[in-house]
Every structure is written in structure tokens, then in C-alpha cells.
Design a protein around this motif. Structure first.
Motif, short mmCIF file in Angstrom:
data_model
loop_
_atom_site.label_atom_id
_atom_site.label_comp_id
_atom_site.label_asym_id
_atom_site.label_seq_id
_atom_site.Cartn_x
_atom_site.Cartn_y
_atom_site.Cartn_z
N THR A 1 0.82 -1.21 0.00
CA THR A 1 0.00 0.00 0.00
C THR A 1 0.86 1.26 0.00
OG1 THR A 1 -1.76 -1.18 1.17
CG2 THR A 1 -1.85 1.23 1.21
N ILE A 2 1.87 1.29 0.85
CA ILE A 2 2.71 2.48 0.96
C ILE A 2 3.62 2.65 -0.25
CG2 ILE A 2 4.59 3.53 2.30
CD1 ILE A 2 3.16 2.43 4.83
N GLY B 1 1.80 4.03 -3.18
CA GLY B 1 0.94 5.06 -2.60
C GLY B 1 0.12 5.86 -3.59
N SER C 1 -2.76 3.86 -4.45
CA SER C 1 -3.50 3.28 -3.32
C SER C 1 -4.58 4.18 -2.74
CB SER C 1 -2.53 2.91 -2.20
OG SER C 1 -1.62 1.93 -2.64
N TYR C 2 -4.49 5.47 -2.96
CA TYR C 2 -5.39 6.40 -2.29
C TYR C 2 -6.15 7.24 -3.30
CZ TYR C 2 -1.80 5.33 1.19
OH TYR C 2 -0.90 4.69 2.00
N GLN D 1 -8.60 4.97 -7.10
CA GLN D 1 -7.60 4.15 -6.45
C GLN D 1 -7.50 2.79 -7.12
OE1 GLN D 1 -9.03 2.42 -2.51
NE2 GLN D 1 -10.07 4.39 -2.59
N ARG E 1 -5.69 -0.09 -5.50
CA ARG E 1 -4.92 -0.60 -4.36
C ARG E 1 -4.59 -2.07 -4.58
NH1 ARG E 1 -5.66 0.88 1.92
NH2 ARG E 1 -5.52 2.92 0.98
N ASN F 1 -2.57 2.93 5.77
CA ASN F 1 -3.21 4.25 5.62
C ASN F 1 -2.54 5.35 6.44
OD1 ASN F 1 -5.06 3.54 3.69
ND2 ASN F 1 -6.58 2.89 5.17
N THR G 1 0.12 6.81 5.71
CA THR G 1 0.63 7.80 4.76
C THR G 1 -0.46 8.36 3.84
OG1 THR G 1 1.24 6.07 3.20
CG2 THR G 1 2.94 6.78 4.76
N SER G 2 -1.70 8.00 4.09
CA SER G 2 -2.81 8.44 3.24
C SER G 2 -3.03 9.95 3.36
CB SER G 2 -4.09 7.72 3.64
OG SER G 2 -5.20 8.30 2.99
#
Length: 163
Positions: A21-22, A25, A28-29, A33, A35, A65, A67-68
Motif C-alpha cells: 500500500t505504501i 501510494g 492506493s489512495y 484508487q 490498491r 493508511n 501515509t494516506s
């Protein structure tokens, strides 16, 4: 010993989910998205994977999340969504005994709808006031990630695990 294995499996799943996810990134967001880590939501379909998968994906949803850009709500809706989606897949895997395409499709739809409703509708639309079409975007991206990528990963793991 059994509880230690459960904890280790949960932590490994959480670490992989968080890392994917990170690292990815930008994908992912957000409204559009993709993901990739959500492909792991089908892990409960594999024999040998159980409740530890639900726990690992829930923790991974929280850590991934961090770093979301959608803080603080992603820290609430991410793990909640992963907990519900993976628990649904886990329940489907236990209720439908035969390995069928139906089990895969039902799991994909259950997880994708959960994510579309909780993340797409409640979080992104109601809280962040993104257009309601966001729900459809999230749903379609999740069907692709879970249904296509997740299924490919699951089939590959099944072949590897039966060797």
C-alpha cells in the motif's frame, strides 16, 4: 505454539499489505484508487489461511493508511473496511465447500461492494464530498484488483502450496 503461528502469520500478512500500500501510494489512495494490496483480500479462500488473515488485513489496513492524504478518516475506514471485507470472504470460504468460480465471484463482489460503500460512499463521498460517481470508480477498481489480480495470486499460491 498454535497461537504464536497465528500471530506470526497475521504480522506477515499485515507487513505485506502495508508495504504494498505504501510503496504504491499514488495508486492506493483517492478517487481513482487501484490498491494492489487489496488483492490479498482473497487469501481466506486458501486452505491453511483462516482468521489470522482477517486480523492481518485489518492491521495492514490501518498501517497502510498512515501515509494516506485522507487523514484521519482513512485510519478508521481502512481497517474497518478490510475487517468486514476479509471476514465476508472468510465466511464465504467456510460456507461454500466446493472450489468453484461461484465462490470466487461471490467473494470478489462482497469485498468490492464493502469497499465501494464504506470507502467510496461514506468516506470519499459523504465526508470528503467527492462526486457520487466515486463509488462506481472504487467498485470497478476493486473488482479488477480483487477479481483479476487477487484470483491470479490465489491460483498461483494454490499451485505452489500443493507441491
Amino acid at each position: 505454539m498454535k497461537s504464536q503461528i497465528l500471530v506470526v502469520k497475521s504480522m506477515v500478512i499485515a507487513a505485506i499489505y502495508t508495504g504494498l500500500t505504501i510503496i504504491l501510494g499514488a495508486l492506493s489512495y483517492g478517487e481513482l484508487q487501484f490498491r494492489i494490496s487489496d488483492a490479498m483480500l482473497l487469501l481466506p479462500l486458501l486452505s491453511g489461511f483462516g482468521i489470522e488473515t482477517v486480523l492481518g488485513l485489518t492491521l495492514g489496513g490501518f498501517l497502510g493508511n498512515i501515509t494516506s492524504p485522507f487523514q484521519p478518516w482513512d485510519l478508521i475506514f481502512g481497517p474497518l473496511t478490510n475487517a468486514i471485507a476479509s471476514a465476508l470472504v472468510f465466511a464465504i470460504s467456510r460456507k461454500i465447500k466446493a472450489r468453484t468460480i461461484f465462490k470466487h465471484l461471490l467473494s470478489t463482489l462482497a469485498a468490492s461492494l464493502t469497499i465501494a460503500l464504506l470507502v467510496g460512499y461514506v468516506e470519499l463521498h459523504l465526508i470528503y464530498e467527492l462526486p457520487v460517481i466515486t463509488v462506481l470508480y472504487v467498485f470497478i477498481s476493486e473488482v479488477v484488483v480483487i477479481g483479476v489480480i487477487g484470483w491470479t495470486v490465489i491460483k498461483s499460491l494454490e499451485r505452489y502450496m500443493t507441491r
